[in-house]
Motif scaffolding. Structure first.
Motif, PDB file in Angstrom:
ATOM      1  N   UNK A 180      49.705  89.935  32.943  1.00 40.74           N
ATOM      2  CA  UNK A 180      50.089  88.890  33.886  1.00 40.74           C
ATOM      3  C   UNK A 180      51.139  89.339  34.890  1.00 40.74           C
ATOM      4  N   UNK A 181      51.688  90.546  34.735  1.00 41.73           N
ATOM      5  CA  UNK A 181      52.701  91.035  35.663  1.00 41.73           C
ATOM      6  C   UNK A 181      52.097  91.220  37.052  1.00 41.73           C
ATOM      7  N   UNK A 182      52.867  90.906  38.106  1.00 42.64           N
ATOM      8  CA  UNK A 182      52.330  90.957  39.470  1.00 42.64           C
ATOM      9  C   UNK A 182      51.749  92.323  39.862  1.00 42.64           C
ATOM     10  N   UNK A 183      52.418  93.394  39.537  1.00 43.35           N
ATOM     11  CA  UNK A 183      51.914  94.713  39.917  1.00 43.35           C
ATOM     12  C   UNK A 183      50.598  95.018  39.204  1.00 43.35           C
ATOM     13  N   UNK A 184      50.505  94.668  37.940  1.00 40.24           N
ATOM     14  CA  UNK A 184      49.274  94.891  37.183  1.00 40.24           C
ATOM     15  C   UNK A 184      48.153  94.030  37.766  1.00 40.24           C
ATOM     16  N   UNK A 185      48.455  92.786  38.086  1.00 41.54           N
ATOM     17  CA  UNK A 185      47.452  91.902  38.692  1.00 41.54           C
ATOM     18  C   UNK A 185      46.971  92.455  40.028  1.00 41.54           C
TER      19      UNK A 185
END
Length: 93
Positions: free
Chosen positions: A53-58
């Protein structure tokens, strides 16, 4: 240059385009675990579901999905362009 030779060159060009698009897409298509490894800070201690759910991963996963869809569209477009060429090559003789 006769029609058959021209069609063969066109077909070779379309095939090269498709292969090139595949190589390009392969460079940016990621699995979820790869996205986590790239997009995660080394200090986060997370659970996989939280890490996803982390922004960079998304962002990485969105880019990967877009690359897959782009490759599919290029493949379909190449196939549609190749159909009449193949038709002429097979049925012209």
């Amino acid at each position: 240059m006769n029609e058959v030779i021209g069609d063969l060159f066109s077909l070779a060009g379309l095939t090269t385009t498709l292969i090139g698009a595949g190589v390009t897409a392969k460079a940016v298509i990621l699995r979820e675990d790869d996205a986590i490894n790239i997009g995660l800070t080394r200090y986060s201690g997370g659970v996989r579901e939280e890490d996803l759910q982390l922004p960079m991963v998304q962002n990485l996963l969105w880019s990967s999905r877009a690359a897959k869809y782009g490759l599919i569209m290029v493949a379909i477009g190449t196939a549609l362009q190749a159909v009449p060429i193949l038709w002429r090559l097979i049925y012209s003789t």
